[in-house]
Design an enzyme around this catalytic site. Structure first.
Site, PDB file in Angstrom:
ATOM      1  N   ASP A   1      13.373   6.757   9.221  1.00 39.90           N
ATOM      2  CA  ASP A   1      12.350   7.157  10.188  1.00 39.90           C
ATOM      3  C   ASP A   1      12.071   6.043  11.185  1.00 39.90           C
ATOM      4  O   ASP A   1      11.353   6.246  12.154  1.00 39.90           O
ATOM      5  CB  ASP A   1      11.061   7.524   9.435  1.00 39.90           C
ATOM      6  CG  ASP A   1       9.965   8.054  10.358  1.00 39.90           C
ATOM      7  OD1 ASP A   1      10.264   8.953  11.167  1.00 39.90           O
ATOM      8  OD2 ASP A   1       8.819   7.560  10.266  1.00 39.90           O
TER       9      ASP A   1
ATOM     10  N   ARG B   1       0.815  -1.214   0.000  1.00 32.97           N
ATOM     11  CA  ARG B   1       0.000   0.000   0.000  1.00 32.97           C
ATOM     12  C   ARG B   1       0.848   1.263   0.000  1.00 32.97           C
ATOM     13  O   ARG B   1       0.656   2.168  -0.801  1.00 32.97           O
ATOM     14  CB  ARG B   1      -0.933  -0.002   1.216  1.00 32.97           C
ATOM     15  CG  ARG B   1      -2.024  -1.072   1.174  1.00 32.97           C
ATOM     16  CD  ARG B   1      -2.896  -0.946   2.419  1.00 32.97           C
ATOM     17  NE  ARG B   1      -3.980  -1.901   2.429  1.00 32.97           N
ATOM     18  CZ  ARG B   1      -3.912  -3.097   2.999  1.00 32.97           C
ATOM     19  NH1 ARG B   1      -2.786  -3.474   3.591  1.00 32.97           N
ATOM     20  NH2 ARG B   1      -4.938  -3.916   2.989  1.00 32.97           N
TER      21      ARG B   1
ATOM     22  N   ALA C   1       9.713   2.320   6.710  1.00 40.46           N
ATOM     23  CA  ALA C   1       8.809   1.171   6.858  1.00 40.46           C
ATOM     24  C   ALA C   1       8.945   0.560   8.250  1.00 40.46           C
ATOM     25  O   ALA C   1       8.192   0.892   9.164  1.00 40.46           O
ATOM     26  CB  ALA C   1       9.095   0.141   5.773  1.00 40.46           C
ATOM     27  N   ARG C   2       9.912  -0.332   8.414  1.00 39.96           N
ATOM     28  CA  ARG C   2      10.144  -0.981   9.699  1.00 39.96           C
ATOM     29  C   ARG C   2      11.639  -1.055   9.964  1.00 39.96           C
ATOM     30  O   ARG C   2      12.441  -1.356   9.079  1.00 39.96           O
ATOM     31  CB  ARG C   2       9.585  -2.414   9.717  1.00 39.96           C
ATOM     32  CG  ARG C   2       8.118  -2.534   9.398  1.00 39.96           C
ATOM     33  CD  ARG C   2       7.222  -1.740  10.315  1.00 39.96           C
ATOM     34  NE  ARG C   2       7.259  -2.190  11.691  1.00 39.96           N
ATOM     35  CZ  ARG C   2       6.677  -1.521  12.687  1.00 39.96           C
ATOM     36  NH1 ARG C   2       6.062  -0.375  12.458  1.00 39.96           N
ATOM     37  NH2 ARG C   2       6.723  -1.992  13.908  1.00 39.96           N
TER      38      ARG C   2
ATOM     39  N   HIS D   1      10.416   8.264  14.043  1.00 42.90           N
ATOM     40  CA  HIS D   1       9.225   7.488  13.662  1.00 42.90           C
ATOM     41  C   HIS D   1       8.003   8.397  13.499  1.00 42.90           C
ATOM     42  O   HIS D   1       6.968   8.231  14.153  1.00 42.90           O
ATOM     43  CB  HIS D   1       8.940   6.399  14.696  1.00 42.90           C
ATOM     44  CG  HIS D   1       8.207   5.220  14.098  1.00 42.90           C
ATOM     45  ND1 HIS D   1       8.407   3.929  14.509  1.00 42.90           N
ATOM     46  CD2 HIS D   1       7.260   5.143  13.129  1.00 42.90           C
ATOM     47  CE1 HIS D   1       7.620   3.108  13.817  1.00 42.90           C
ATOM     48  NE2 HIS D   1       6.919   3.833  12.979  1.00 42.90           N
TER      49      HIS D   1
ATOM     50  N   GLU E   1      13.852   1.243  19.240  1.00 42.84           N
ATOM     51  CA  GLU E   1      13.261   2.575  19.398  1.00 42.84           C
ATOM     52  C   GLU E   1      12.892   2.798  20.862  1.00 42.84           C
ATOM     53  O   GLU E   1      12.341   1.894  21.494  1.00 42.84           O
ATOM     54  CB  GLU E   1      12.027   2.711  18.501  1.00 42.84           C
ATOM     55  CG  GLU E   1      12.357   2.648  17.014  1.00 42.84           C
ATOM     56  CD  GLU E   1      11.150   2.869  16.103  1.00 42.84           C
ATOM     57  OE1 GLU E   1      10.047   3.123  16.629  1.00 42.84           O
ATOM     58  OE2 GLU E   1      11.315   2.776  14.877  1.00 42.84           O
TER      59      GLU E   1
ATOM     60  N   ASP F   1       9.125  -7.074  -5.474  1.00 41.05           N
ATOM     61  CA  ASP F   1       8.064  -7.552  -4.587  1.00 41.05           C
ATOM     62  C   ASP F   1       7.584  -8.894  -5.126  1.00 41.05           C
ATOM     63  O   ASP F   1       6.919  -8.948  -6.155  1.00 41.05           O
ATOM     64  CB  ASP F   1       6.892  -6.568  -4.516  1.00 41.05           C
ATOM     65  CG  ASP F   1       5.919  -6.920  -3.392  1.00 41.05           C
ATOM     66  OD1 ASP F   1       5.692  -8.126  -3.156  1.00 41.05           O
ATOM     67  OD2 ASP F   1       5.388  -5.990  -2.753  1.00 41.05           O
TER      68      ASP F   1
END
Length: 540
Positions: free
Chosen positions: A253, A149, A228-229, A277, A258, A169
């Site tokens: 980010d 998405r 993303a992660r 983040h 974290e 992907d």
């Protein structure tokens, strides 16, 4: 119902839950025993990334129906443990997609034009105009790792700004990628061709460390952006690659740990831009994810499909009204079938015929399994029923047939092993009126519900009278009777709806008569004490 919220979410989501009549308790920064105590009587748990939802949490919360993640990532939730305990895990992937995509684009420009570095020096009194020579994105190649998405939204925006798109992907089709203006390619080729790499994958065992030292070397002179992660990109290797000039810069980010530790090597490299983040940190995104997860909690409480469930069958909201009546019908057919079966189950087959075969039926099949396991398991629902089947080594199969011989739609649940089987067929009359219409080939017209007695007997005069007399002796009122037979004088099957529990002595009295082949007592109530003790013992 009680909803526990352990990470801050927008007030709009909390208000939606309260307006629906539910109790909402907010308790932030909980961990350890405090979290276990708080969740012990909760029916729903709403979290973001701050709460670790471990197996211990599920053990401590016997009434938990759903864990809702107000956001996308669910690596802080033990989904396997949730499934084992029959708890739905759902996220809100749509609510912050736009915000995350926009932040990715912003980070792309920030690192390409050295905006944070120049800003910091100007604030410090330096006019460092000659120290920064930026990179334009026009006609450059953007490599997108993960075309989900967010990746798709980033593709749309940067393609419109003149970038050429190449994507990796393995779960997206070539046609969909081409519609976005992207060319699919293997990861190595994407890394080799791209001037900018942006990462949009979840953190899984397969993606952890996906972009490491070797992969970074392929992006020579390029830029890496990860919103993303954390953990998908090897942070230490990234810091070295930027510092050594292997790549021109990076913008992140998200981080493996974290908040980002003060000793992180990323903080020591000037051409690495970092933000705490912030991808979903817009007012609109926070409200969207909060209301989205609130809606999913409400759906779970109403036993309706949870649209973004990660461990339970789901379906399109528009299809649900057509399928809803068959969910209970399939569960009922499964409950009847298993209580008529007298052996260990090795296979469950669900056959859909007629109109229902055109619909999404994953949730219906899960409900049939729930019905089969209901008399055998203390806690079973559509979430953990497929897992129970897998753990027990029970094969589950689905079959769809476009035509139904006598009915507009028919659902048949069969339980079997190598020696025997029982089939129960159900349909709907007048739209939503359930009926059991066949049991092992015998045509009946039984209303499923409450308590039922199913007898097999020889077809001869006086048998039905005998059954009625014995029921009367034990104070059992017969509410309805549905009789079928193979041939005149052959074997017959009769279904009785009764108002009262049927004791073992009554069944034994019936089976003393040689004309009675078998008597089965079936309960479709939810009273644990009303489950046939013979069936309840078949758990070996």
């Amino acid at each position: 119902m009680k909803v526990l919220v352990t990470d801050p979410i927008a007030e709009a989501g909390i208000e939606r839950l309260r307006e629906a009549g539910h109790e909402v308790e907010t308790a932030y920064d909980l961990e350890g025993d405090a979290l276990l105590d708080a969740v012990s009587d909760a029916n729903a748990l709403v979290v973001r990334s701050g709460t670790e939802v471990t197996e211990a949490v599920f053990e401590a919360a016997p009434d938990l129906v759903i864990v809702g993640r107000a956001g996308i990532g669910v690596d802080n939730i033990d989904i396997d443990a949730a499934t084992e305990h029959g708890v739905i895990v759902a996220n809100a992937p749509e609510g912050n997609v736009r915000a995350a995509a926009e932040h990715t684009v912003a980070m792309t420009f920030a690192i390409a034009r050295s905006i944070p570095q120049a800003h910091a020096r100007l604030k410090a009194g330096e006019w460092a105009k000659g120290d920064y020579l930026g990179t334009e994105v026009n006609k450059k190649t953007l490599g997108i790792v993960g075309l989900g998405r967010v990746g798709q939204e980033v593709a749309k925006r940067l393609n419109a700004l003149g970038m050429n798109l190449v994507a990796y992907d393995p779960y997206i089709g070539k046609e969909r990628a081409e519609k976005l203006g992207a060319e699919l390619a293997p990861l190595e080729e994407v890394l080799d061709r791209a001037d900018f790499i942006t990462v949009h994958t979840p953190l899984t065992p397969e993606t952890e460390g996906l972009i490491g030292e070797e992969e970074l070397a392929r992006i020579e002179g390029g830029y890496v952006i990860n919103c993303a992660r954390g953990g998908v990109v090897d942070e230490a290797a990234l810091a070295r690659a930027v510092e050594d000039g292997v790549i021109a810069g990076a913008a992140l980010d998200v981080f493996a740990e974290e908040p980002l530790p003060r000793d992180s090597p990323l903080l020591d490299v000037e051409d690495v831009v970092v933000t705490p983040h912030l991808g979903a940190s817009t007012e609109a995104a926070q409200e969207n994810v909060a209301t989205s997860i609130a809606d999913q909690v409400l759906a779970a409480f109403a036993e309706e499909p949870v649209m973004n469930a990660l461990n339970a069958p789901s379906m399109d909201a528009n299809a649900f009204p057509r399928v809803r009546p068959y969910i209970e019908l399939a569960e009922t057919a499964g409950r009847v079938a298993v209580q008529l079966f007298d052996d260990q189950i090795s296979e469950v087959e669900v056959v859909y015929a007629g109109d229902i075969a055109e619909e999404e039926i994953d949730l219906v099949t899960a409900s049939a399994l729930k019905g089969v396991f209901r008399p055998l398991e203390w806690q079973v629902n559509a979430v953990n029923a497929p897992r129970i089947a897998e753990d027990r080594g029970i094969d589950v199969s689905e079959t769809k047939r476009s035509q139904s011989e006598d009915f507009q739609s028919l659902v048949t649940v069969t339980v079997r092993n190598t020696d025997s089987e029982v089939s129960v067929c159900g349909t709907l009359f007048a739209g939503e009126d359930p009926r059991i219409v066949r049991i092992d080939g015998y045509r009946v017209d039984a209303i499923p519900g409450g308590r039922m007695v199913v007898t097999r007997n020889t077809d001869e005069p006086g048998v039905i009278g005998l059954i009625g007399s014995v029921m009367g002796e034990y104070g059992i009122n017969i509410a309805g009777m549905y009789n079928a037979r193979e041939t005149i004088g052959g074997e017959a099957l009769t279904v009785y709806n009764v108002d009262d529990p049927v004791p073992d002595e009554a069944r034994e009295r019936l089976e003393e008569d040689p004309r009675i082949i078998e008597t089965r007592y079936i309960t479709l109530s939810n009273d644990e004490d009303d489950i046939d003790p013979v069936r309840a013992s078949i758990t070996e």
